[in-house]
Structure formats: C-alpha cells, structure tokens
Scaffold this motif. Structure first.
Motif, PDB file in Angstrom:
ATOM      1  N   SER A 178     -20.271 -23.540  -9.753  1.00 28.14           N
ATOM      2  CA  SER A 178     -20.346 -23.206  -8.461  1.00 28.14           C
ATOM      3  C   SER A 178     -20.857 -24.234  -7.217  1.00 28.14           C
ATOM      4  CB  SER A 178     -21.388 -21.919  -8.615  1.00 28.14           C
ATOM      5  OG  SER A 178     -22.716 -22.693  -8.964  1.00 28.14           O
ATOM      6  N   ASN A 179     -21.531 -25.241  -7.816  1.00 25.94           N
ATOM      7  CA  ASN A 179     -21.965 -26.235  -6.930  1.00 25.94           C
ATOM      8  C   ASN A 179     -21.374 -27.633  -7.498  1.00 25.94           C
ATOM      9  OD1 ASN A 179     -23.285 -27.587  -4.960  1.00 25.94           O
ATOM     10  ND2 ASN A 179     -25.052 -27.138  -5.393  1.00 25.94           N
ATOM     11  N   GLN A 180     -20.126 -28.084  -7.001  1.00 23.82           N
ATOM     12  CA  GLN A 180     -19.737 -29.176  -7.607  1.00 23.82           C
ATOM     13  C   GLN A 180     -20.235 -30.484  -6.879  1.00 23.82           C
ATOM     14  OE1 GLN A 180     -15.216 -28.804  -7.016  1.00 23.82           O
ATOM     15  NE2 GLN A 180     -15.299 -27.677  -8.614  1.00 23.82           N
ATOM     16  N   VAL A 202     -33.688 -33.477 -10.574  1.00 25.11           N
ATOM     17  CA  VAL A 202     -32.443 -32.555 -10.204  1.00 25.11           C
ATOM     18  C   VAL A 202     -31.990 -31.862 -11.220  1.00 25.11           C
ATOM     19  CG1 VAL A 202     -30.780 -34.347 -10.345  1.00 25.11           C
ATOM     20  CG2 VAL A 202     -30.341 -32.439  -8.762  1.00 25.11           C
ATOM     21  N   VAL A 203     -31.282 -30.662 -11.098  1.00 28.08           N
ATOM     22  CA  VAL A 203     -30.875 -29.957 -12.072  1.00 28.08           C
ATOM     23  C   VAL A 203     -29.347 -29.480 -11.692  1.00 28.08           C
ATOM     24  CG1 VAL A 203     -30.928 -27.616 -13.350  1.00 28.08           C
ATOM     25  CG2 VAL A 203     -32.999 -28.550 -12.730  1.00 28.08           C
ATOM     26  N   ILE A 204     -28.525 -29.793 -12.591  1.00 24.53           N
ATOM     27  CA  ILE A 204     -26.990 -29.444 -12.420  1.00 24.53           C
ATOM     28  C   ILE A 204     -26.570 -28.513 -13.339  1.00 24.53           C
ATOM     29  CG2 ILE A 204     -26.360 -31.471 -11.053  1.00 24.53           C
ATOM     30  CD1 ILE A 204     -25.316 -32.520 -13.683  1.00 24.53           C
ATOM     31  N   GLN A 205     -25.721 -27.484 -13.046  1.00 25.33           N
ATOM     32  CA  GLN A 205     -25.150 -26.303 -13.807  1.00 25.33           C
ATOM     33  C   GLN A 205     -23.873 -26.048 -13.858  1.00 25.33           C
ATOM     34  OE1 GLN A 205     -27.487 -23.193 -11.522  1.00 25.33           O
ATOM     35  NE2 GLN A 205     -29.103 -23.108 -12.990  1.00 25.33           N
ATOM     36  N   CYS A 206     -23.318 -25.487 -15.035  1.00 27.25           N
ATOM     37  CA  CYS A 206     -22.218 -25.175 -15.345  1.00 27.25           C
ATOM     38  C   CYS A 206     -22.190 -23.874 -16.011  1.00 27.25           C
ATOM     39  CB  CYS A 206     -21.215 -26.106 -16.074  1.00 27.25           C
ATOM     40  SG  CYS A 206     -20.895 -27.668 -15.654  1.00 27.25           S
ATOM     41  N   GLU A 252     -13.407 -28.234 -19.071  1.00 27.41           N
ATOM     42  CA  GLU A 252     -14.441 -29.269 -18.778  1.00 27.41           C
ATOM     43  C   GLU A 252     -14.607 -28.874 -17.226  1.00 27.41           C
ATOM     44  OE1 GLU A 252     -12.701 -32.975 -19.012  1.00 27.41           O
ATOM     45  OE2 GLU A 252     -13.280 -33.234 -21.213  1.00 27.41           O
ATOM     46  N   GLY A 253     -15.702 -29.143 -16.854  1.00 24.46           N
ATOM     47  CA  GLY A 253     -16.113 -28.962 -15.291  1.00 24.46           C
ATOM     48  C   GLY A 253     -16.661 -30.198 -14.808  1.00 24.46           C
ATOM     49  N   ASN A 254     -16.593 -30.578 -13.606  1.00 25.26           N
ATOM     50  CA  ASN A 254     -17.066 -31.905 -12.835  1.00 25.26           C
ATOM     51  C   ASN A 254     -18.197 -31.507 -11.730  1.00 25.26           C
ATOM     52  OD1 ASN A 254     -15.128 -34.082 -13.987  1.00 25.26           O
ATOM     53  ND2 ASN A 254     -13.852 -32.223 -13.459  1.00 25.26           N
TER      54      ASN A 254
END
Length: 424
Positions: free
Chosen positions: A201-203, A213-217, A294-296
């Motif tokens: 949702s937030n690339q 920081v937290v990044i999500q998939c 995969e997601g980037n």
C-alpha cells in the motif's frame, strides 16, 4: 412415557386386596417375564423391583437404551387374568458419525469444487444443515465462477461447492437436530490453494535518520507460504540489478506476521536506528509450492527543517543622563542656541579671526595647550562613556557635524573634537 437415552424410569402398579395372588412384570412385545412379586427373573442388571409392603409394586429401569422401547405390563394371575399396561419411548439425541479425515475437510485449487458429507443418527431421525462458522454466506457459483446464490444455511447431509475462490476458505459447521437436546455439530475445513499474492500500500516511505521505521507488505497465500525480507546490496549484478541481502531477525531488524484471515497475513519489518546505509530498496518475498510473489518498498531519508533559535534580543539600557533636545532644535540662523551660550571652540575661532594672524610659535603653543587640555578631558570622558551605552538620538549626530565644521580650522584638534562631542 418418553425419556431420553441414559435416563432412569419406573413403572408403578397398585393392587388392593391381592390375597394369595402374585404380581408379575412382563414385556408385552417379547412376552418375556421380567419379575414375579419381588423376585427378578430377567438377567438384566439395569432392572429391579420394589414393594412398599402394602399395595404398591414398582419396576425400575436404569440407564434406558433404545432396546428398552415397548409396552410393559403389570399382571395378576387371577382367573380371568387382570393386567395394567404402560409404554416406554426412548429418544436418542443426535450424533454425527465419525468418518475418516478425507470426509471432514475439502481441498481444491482455486476455481475447483469441494464436496462435504455429514451423516447423523438419532431417535427420531435428525435433520442436517450447514452454515459457516464465521456467519458469512455460503456461495454457490456457476462453472465460470459467476455467483449464482448466496445463503446462510444449507439443508441436507451433503454440501457441494463449485468454482471455489479463496474467499470460500474457512470452517463450515454440520449441525444435527431432532428435537432432543442437545443438538450436535461438527467442524469441516475447506482449503483453497493458490499461488502467493503481495500488495504494497505504501511503496515509498520517508523517515529521518536515527529514528525507527516500519514498512509493510500484505500477503495472500495458500498453502502457507515462507515469507522473507531482503535489502538491496552494494554489489551490482549483470543486467544492472543489485545483489539482494537477506535480512535476519535481531536488534536491528524486527520481523512480525499479523494474521488477517485464513489465507492473509501482514508482514511488518521494523528497522531501528536508521543510518545512512539503511536507506534504499527493500523487497518482501512470499513462496509456496504453487509459486512466488514479491513486493518492493523504497526507504528514503526525510530531512526535517532546522528549528529556529528562540533567543530574545535585550533592549539597550536607558541613558544615565537626561539630554535637553530642545536646545539643539531651537537654533537660530547664526548657529547659536536660545540660551545664548557659545561653545568654547567657537569663541576661540572668533578671537582668532579678530586678532588676525599669530606668530608660528604662539600657534604651536596654543595648539599644544589645546591638545593637552582636550586630551585629558577626552580621556576622562572616554572612561565614563565606556560604562554606558551611547544615547540613540538623531540630534546628537547634528551636534557632532556642527562641532566638526567649527573645528575645521584646528587640524590637530578635529579628531578630539569629534570624540568629545560624540560622547558628551
């Protein structure tokens, strides 16, 4: 009478004026004699007979079973024979038969079909219905996958689902009822298999250095997938891509998976204490037996604006001596003030003009005297002025200009006149 399986029941027979006769208990449908008077004839440990010593006999049946259904008779061996009858109806709560595991779950690829079967027994015969444990609709679809019907409850021992999608995954309940408590249910699992799907949702994520920081998939996969995080390395590979470094759980990286549904999880990667080398590309990967996805996510540095200084300027202190500004404003055309006072250097200039030219020796003597006197005065005034801020008055600069112009004929005294006038 009607009683549920496992309960205890009794039949009562009251006989007055029995005399020499005996009371017997007989099961009518089998013509079997169960007991005579207080003597038990049948070899059944669940049966017993009691007599109160007067006119009442009772036949007790404990832990009744479906085989105990039928008519019971209390009989007196008179001529003609006399009897009294009572019936027993044993009801059995529903029960779902245990089958092998292949019939308690359904597995299919997305778009395939699933069949579930539920067999229940009881007295009277139970009815079987199906519903989803999460109270969602049971959806029936055409072969093309288009929705045909959506219902909450399906009646019947067999549930047939066609064109199943991942949304059909979950727990289904087979419920059997026949009016005898308790009703029973059994859980059946429906599994729909498909290759992983990743949504980001937030690339692009921005965060300041030295922060966390937290990044999500968001990941969907069935059967369960192996999920990992990767980071772009410094080395370049053939084709222009970068080498990927696998991230490992530790103090720097914290990896969590939050379940969302039967087939969906949220991958969270927490990066602690961001440094310059932490900014760049990250990849979330999900792999199962059917495929890979995969997601980037790109992490960039956020430059925060500098915080302005909050210091407050201190106003200069007020002058120690009051100044009469009117004397500088009320000057006449000749340059004299209203109080008719003439500055000392103006008087000297006039005397010089009246007396004419002096001898060089006298000029040197006068200049020496003037410099010495004014020098001493100026030094004392400089020391006093250095302890206070000069008054900020526009008319003081006018006075300095006038004094400078008047003292122009005194070349050695110009600097001292300016200093003396500026700090008086």
């Amino acid at each position: 009478m009607t009683a549920s399986q496992g309960r205890d029941v009794q039949f009562t027979c009251i006989v007055d004026h029995l005399g020499p006769y005996r009371v017997a208990w007989i099961k009518s449908d089998t013509k079997a004699i169960l007991a005579i008077h207080t003597h038990l004839v049948a070899h059944n440990q669940r049966l017993s007979v009691t007599h109160n010593g007067h006119n009442t006999w009772r036949l007790h049946v404990n832990n009744i079973q479906p085989a105990d259904n039928g008519t019971y008779m209390c009989q007196i061996n008179t001529e003609p024979m006399r009897s009294q009858m009572g019936s027993l109806s044993v009801v059995v709560p529903p029960d779902i038969l245990s089958n092998d595991t292949s019939e308690t779950s359904g597995v299919a690829r997305e778009g395939g079909s699933v069949m579930l079967r539920c067999t229940a027994v009881g007295v009277p015969e139970p009815t079987v219905s199906w519903r989803r444990e999460d109270s969602a609709n049971i959806v029936f679809r055409h072969e093309g996958g288009r929705e045909k019907q959506a219902v909450k409850i399906v009646e019947g021992p067999v549930l047939q689902l066609g064109g199943v999608l991942r949304q059909d995954m979950g727990t289904y309940l087979c419920i059997a009822t026949n009016g005898v408590r308790p009703s029973v249910s059994k859980r059946y699992q429906v599994q729909v298999h498909f290759e992983p799907l990743i949504k980001v949702s937030n690339q692009l994520v921005a965060a300041p250095a030295y922060s966390d920081v937290v990044i999500q998939c968001y990941v969907e996969a069935s059967p369960k997938a192996m999920n990992t995080w990767w980071r772009e390395g410094a080395a370049m590979l053939t084709g222009g891509s970068r080498e990927m470094d696998k991230l490992v759980q530790g103090d720097k990286y914290i990896m969590q998976e939050v379940p969302i549904s039967e087939y969906a999880v949220l991958m969270n990667l927490t990066i602690r204490g961001l440094a310059k080398r932490d900014f760049g590309g990250y990849v979330c990967s999900s792999v199962n037996v059917l495929g890979k996805a995969e997601g980037n996510v790109r992490l960039q540095e956020l430059h925060l604006p500098a915080t302005p200084s909050s210091t407050t300027a201190t106003p200069p202190p007020p002058p120690r001596h009051s100044h009469d500004t009117t004397k500088h404003r009320n000057k006449n055309k000749n340059g004299t003030s209203n109080n008719n006072k003439t500055p000392a250097h103006s008087k000297d200039t006039k005397l010089q003009q009246q007396s004419g030219k002096k001898r060089p020796a006298e000029d040197a003597t006068a200049a020496s005297t003037d410099v010495t006197g004014r020098g001493a005065s100026t030094a004392s005034q400089w020391d006093a002025a250095s302890t206070r801020s000069p008054p900020r008055r526009r008319d003081r600069w006018n006075e300095i200009s006038a004094a400078t112009a008047t003292a122009a004929s005194w070349p050695w005294a110009v600097g001292l006149a300016l200093l003396s006038a500026g700090w008086r």
